[in-house]
Motif scaffolding. Structure first.
Motif, PDB file in Angstrom:
ATOM      1  N   ALA A 200       0.828  -1.210   0.000  1.00 60.27           N
ATOM      2  CA  ALA A 200       0.000   0.000   0.000  1.00 60.27           C
ATOM      3  C   ALA A 200       0.859   1.256   0.000  1.00 60.27           C
ATOM      4  CB  ALA A 200      -0.925   0.000   1.219  1.00 60.27           C
ATOM      5  N   ALA A 201       1.966   1.206   0.719  1.00 65.96           N
ATOM      6  CA  ALA A 201       2.851   2.372   0.808  1.00 65.96           C
ATOM      7  C   ALA A 201       3.483   2.704  -0.534  1.00 65.96           C
ATOM      8  CB  ALA A 201       3.940   2.119   1.849  1.00 65.96           C
ATOM      9  N   SER A 202       3.468   1.743  -1.459  1.00 62.37           N
ATOM     10  CA  SER A 202       4.093   1.967  -2.765  1.00 62.37           C
ATOM     11  C   SER A 202       3.141   2.520  -3.811  1.00 62.37           C
ATOM     12  CB  SER A 202       4.687   0.648  -3.296  1.00 62.37           C
ATOM     13  OG  SER A 202       3.653  -0.273  -3.659  1.00 62.37           O
ATOM     14  N   PHE A 203       1.843   2.592  -3.496  1.00 60.13           N
ATOM     15  CA  PHE A 203       0.878   3.088  -4.466  1.00 60.13           C
ATOM     16  C   PHE A 203       1.128   4.564  -4.776  1.00 60.13           C
ATOM     17  CE2 PHE A 203      -2.444  -0.114  -2.696  1.00 60.13           C
ATOM     18  CZ  PHE A 203      -1.860  -1.135  -3.436  1.00 60.13           C
ATOM     19  N   GLU A 204       0.935   4.927  -6.018  1.00 56.15           N
ATOM     20  CA  GLU A 204       1.161   6.314  -6.438  1.00 56.15           C
ATOM     21  C   GLU A 204       0.172   7.262  -5.758  1.00 56.15           C
ATOM     22  OE1 GLU A 204       1.169   9.026 -10.544  1.00 56.15           O
ATOM     23  OE2 GLU A 204       1.132   6.827 -10.668  1.00 56.15           O
ATOM     24  N   GLY A 205       0.701   8.342  -5.184  1.00 56.66           N
ATOM     25  CA  GLY A 205      -0.141   9.361  -4.571  1.00 56.66           C
ATOM     26  C   GLY A 205      -0.374   9.195  -3.090  1.00 56.66           C
ATOM     27  N   VAL A 206       0.147   8.120  -2.484  1.00 56.61           N
ATOM     28  CA  VAL A 206      -0.092   7.869  -1.054  1.00 56.61           C
ATOM     29  C   VAL A 206       0.816   8.745  -0.195  1.00 56.61           C
ATOM     30  CG1 VAL A 206       0.182   6.183   0.793  1.00 56.61           C
ATOM     31  CG2 VAL A 206      -0.948   5.524  -1.329  1.00 56.61           C
ATOM     32  N   ASP A 207       0.218   9.476   0.745  1.00 58.42           N
ATOM     33  CA  ASP A 207       0.965  10.316   1.681  1.00 58.42           C
ATOM     34  C   ASP A 207       1.095   9.679   3.057  1.00 58.42           C
ATOM     35  OD1 ASP A 207       1.306  12.682  -0.050  1.00 58.42           O
ATOM     36  OD2 ASP A 207      -0.874  12.867   0.134  1.00 58.42           O
ATOM     37  N   PHE A 208       0.122   8.833   3.427  1.00 67.88           N
ATOM     38  CA  PHE A 208       0.160   8.206   4.738  1.00 67.88           C
ATOM     39  C   PHE A 208      -0.601   6.886   4.694  1.00 67.88           C
ATOM     40  CE2 PHE A 208      -3.582  10.961   4.788  1.00 67.88           C
ATOM     41  CZ  PHE A 208      -4.563  10.180   5.364  1.00 67.88           C
TER      42      PHE A 208
ATOM     43  N   ALA B 194       6.981  -1.673  12.058  1.00 63.73           N
ATOM     44  CA  ALA B 194       8.313  -2.129  11.665  1.00 63.73           C
ATOM     45  C   ALA B 194       8.475  -2.215  10.148  1.00 63.73           C
ATOM     46  CB  ALA B 194       8.590  -3.500  12.289  1.00 63.73           C
ATOM     47  N   ALA B 195       7.343  -2.333   9.426  1.00 63.24           N
ATOM     48  CA  ALA B 195       7.414  -2.571   7.976  1.00 63.24           C
ATOM     49  C   ALA B 195       7.465  -1.301   7.138  1.00 63.24           C
ATOM     50  CB  ALA B 195       6.211  -3.420   7.548  1.00 63.24           C
ATOM     51  N   VAL B 196       6.844  -0.215   7.609  1.00 64.98           N
ATOM     52  CA  VAL B 196       6.758   1.001   6.787  1.00 64.98           C
ATOM     53  C   VAL B 196       7.199   2.228   7.570  1.00 64.98           C
ATOM     54  CG1 VAL B 196       4.878   0.074   5.369  1.00 64.98           C
ATOM     55  CG2 VAL B 196       4.333   1.400   7.395  1.00 64.98           C
ATOM     56  N   ASP B 197       7.684   3.230   6.829  1.00 62.69           N
ATOM     57  CA  ASP B 197       8.094   4.474   7.481  1.00 62.69           C
ATOM     58  C   ASP B 197       7.188   5.645   7.131  1.00 62.69           C
ATOM     59  OD1 ASP B 197       8.818   4.784   4.847  1.00 62.69           O
ATOM     60  OD2 ASP B 197      10.906   5.314   5.235  1.00 62.69           O
ATOM     61  N   LEU B 198       6.050   5.366   6.498  1.00 62.76           N
ATOM     62  CA  LEU B 198       5.084   6.423   6.209  1.00 62.76           C
ATOM     63  C   LEU B 198       4.428   6.907   7.498  1.00 62.76           C
ATOM     64  CD1 LEU B 198       3.024   5.252   3.084  1.00 62.76           C
ATOM     65  CD2 LEU B 198       4.663   7.130   3.195  1.00 62.76           C
ATOM     66  N   PRO B 199       3.915   8.129   7.511  1.00 59.84           N
ATOM     67  CA  PRO B 199       3.102   8.571   8.652  1.00 59.84           C
ATOM     68  C   PRO B 199       1.923   7.617   8.847  1.00 59.84           C
ATOM     69  CG  PRO B 199       3.652  10.432   7.258  1.00 59.84           C
ATOM     70  CD  PRO B 199       4.087   9.202   6.513  1.00 59.84           C
ATOM     71  N   LEU B 200       1.562   7.376  10.096  1.00 55.10           N
ATOM     72  CA  LEU B 200       0.521   6.403  10.406  1.00 55.10           C
ATOM     73  C   LEU B 200      -0.722   7.058  11.003  1.00 55.10           C
ATOM     74  CD1 LEU B 200       2.699   3.621  12.099  1.00 55.10           C
ATOM     75  CD2 LEU B 200       1.742   3.581   9.784  1.00 55.10           C
ATOM     76  N   VAL B 201      -1.872   6.580  10.557  1.00 59.93           N
ATOM     77  CA  VAL B 201      -3.147   6.893  11.197  1.00 59.93           C
ATOM     78  C   VAL B 201      -3.679   5.567  11.710  1.00 59.93           C
ATOM     79  CG1 VAL B 201      -5.508   7.689  10.861  1.00 59.93           C
ATOM     80  CG2 VAL B 201      -3.624   8.866   9.716  1.00 59.93           C
ATOM     81  N   VAL B 202      -3.940   5.492  13.006  1.00 62.06           N
ATOM     82  CA  VAL B 202      -4.410   4.249  13.614  1.00 62.06           C
ATOM     83  C   VAL B 202      -5.865   4.431  14.025  1.00 62.06           C
ATOM     84  CG1 VAL B 202      -4.012   2.518  15.386  1.00 62.06           C
ATOM     85  CG2 VAL B 202      -2.076   3.830  14.481  1.00 62.06           C
ATOM     86  N   CYS B 203      -6.740   3.619  13.440  1.00 66.20           N
ATOM     87  CA  CYS B 203      -8.179   3.740  13.692  1.00 66.20           C
ATOM     88  C   CYS B 203      -8.669   2.567  14.521  1.00 66.20           C
ATOM     89  CB  CYS B 203      -8.952   3.768  12.376  1.00 66.20           C
ATOM     90  SG  CYS B 203      -8.424   5.062  11.227  1.00 66.20           S
ATOM     91  N   GLY B 204      -9.685   2.823  15.327  1.00 65.52           N
ATOM     92  CA  GLY B 204     -10.255   1.797  16.176  1.00 65.52           C
ATOM     93  C   GLY B 204     -11.313   0.985  15.476  1.00 65.52           C
ATOM     94  N   CYS B 205     -12.239   0.423  16.262  1.00 67.72           N
ATOM     95  CA  CYS B 205     -13.266  -0.471  15.724  1.00 67.72           C
ATOM     96  C   CYS B 205     -14.661   0.144  15.780  1.00 67.72           C
ATOM     97  CB  CYS B 205     -13.253  -1.790  16.483  1.00 67.72           C
ATOM     98  SG  CYS B 205     -13.662  -1.644  18.245  1.00 67.72           S
TER      99      CYS B 205
END
Length: 313
Positions: free
Chosen positions: A82-90, A119-130
């Motif tokens: 997902a981090a490799s898709f074109e246009g992804v910022d986070f 550990a797998a990606v260095d993009l900014p992260l948004v963590v969402c709940g349930c």
């Protein structure tokens, strides 16, 4: 008579909020004009586009999305792709499986997945709940600890659990706190006030003021955004000057126009095209109404919206 343009920029501005760290960090907000009114004043921070994955991996994804993750065996593998898709910022990780009324996965299982993604990606992260307030109080508090040092956006604290989520994310671990309210400017303002009274820095808060797929009560969502931006900029209301993030993916891909198969609804045409259209038109509309970031699912939608933003800035 010569036309003399008058600037429409405001003296007030939306807070600038950093998410992530290092070279990949993004900044949400900072504007002092209406959305895309770049003829009034330059915009330093363009709206950002995120990609969503969930703890279910590919299990609940439509076939038209699964093909882009071919070969991925774990959620961490999906995060890398997902981090490799074109246009992804986070990257956005949604822990749907934690819902006690659904899969009811344990907090430990979900946090273990989150740590693998960290550990797998260095993009900014948004963590969402349930979306279950009581479970999210525990889940998002543990998530804030798991992403310690990443300056992640924890989405989201609600009126029912803001003390637990705000204390862990905003105070103990210095993450960015998402404030989620139910499509009402007064509720959005009230939650921001409660979080700041708790001690959370108002410039470390990002709002989710509500979302819906286009055509599904959508006018309530965008009119709320319009009112929030007007109050923040034209009235200088500091309690509403937080940037807005809108999770579009889970809404757009959850309606019949995107989910119905071609076998069931042949007159509706190609399912993938329908889903992309629903996601793009929803994202474009919330951006035009003031959202500073959107969370999408399909790579084509992400590329399309990213291109639109670049063309309009």
């Amino acid at each position: 008579m010569a036309f003399t343009a008058k600037s429409g920029k405001f003296s007030a501005s939306i807070n600038s909020v950093e998410v992530g760290c290092g070279d990949k960090k993004i900044v949400l907000g900072g504007e002092n004009i209406l959305p895309f009114y770049t003829f009034d004043a330059p915009v330093e921070n363009a709206p950002k586009v995120g990609v969503e994955i969930t703890d279910s991996g590919l299990e609940n994804e439509p076939e038209c999305v699964k093909k882009y993750y071919e070969g991925c065996e774990t959620v961490a593998d999906m995060a890398k792709r997902a981090a490799s898709f074109e246009g992804v910022d986070f990257l956005s990780f949604r822990m749907d499986g934690g819902d006690p009324n659904g899969a009811n996965k344990s907090t430990e299982e979900l946090i273990a997945m989150l740590k693998e993604i960290v550990a797998a990606v260095d993009l900014p992260l948004v963590v969402c709940g349930c979306k279950h307030a009581e479970k999210d109080a525990e889940l998002l508090s543990k998530a804030a600890e798991a992403v310690d040092g990443r300056n992640a956006l924890i989405l989201a604290a609600k009126e029912e659990n803001y003390k637990q989520v705000g204390a862990a994310a905003g105070l103990a671990y210095k993450q960015v706190v998402g404030a989620e309210s139910a499509v009402d400017i007064n509720l959005a303002k009230q939650l921001n006030v409660l979080l700041t009274q708790l001690g959370v820095d108002g410039k470390s808060i990002v709002m989710n003021v509500g979302s819906a797929a286009a055509g599904y009560g959508f006018e309530y969502a965008v009119s709320t955004m319009d009112r929030v931006k007007a109050a923040a900029l034209a009235q200088g209301d500091a309690t509403l000057q937080m940037p807005i993030i809108t999770p579009v993916a889970s809404e757009a891909w959850g309606v019949k126009e995107a989910m119905a198969s071609e076998a069931d609804m042949p007159e509706w045409g190609n399912q993938e095209e329908r889903g992309i259209d629903m996601e793009v038109e929803t994202a474009a509309a919330v951006l035009a109404s003031g959202s500073d970031a959107v969370i999408l699912k399909h790579p084509v939608s992400i590329k399309t919206i990213s291109t639109m933003i670049k063309e309009l800035m």
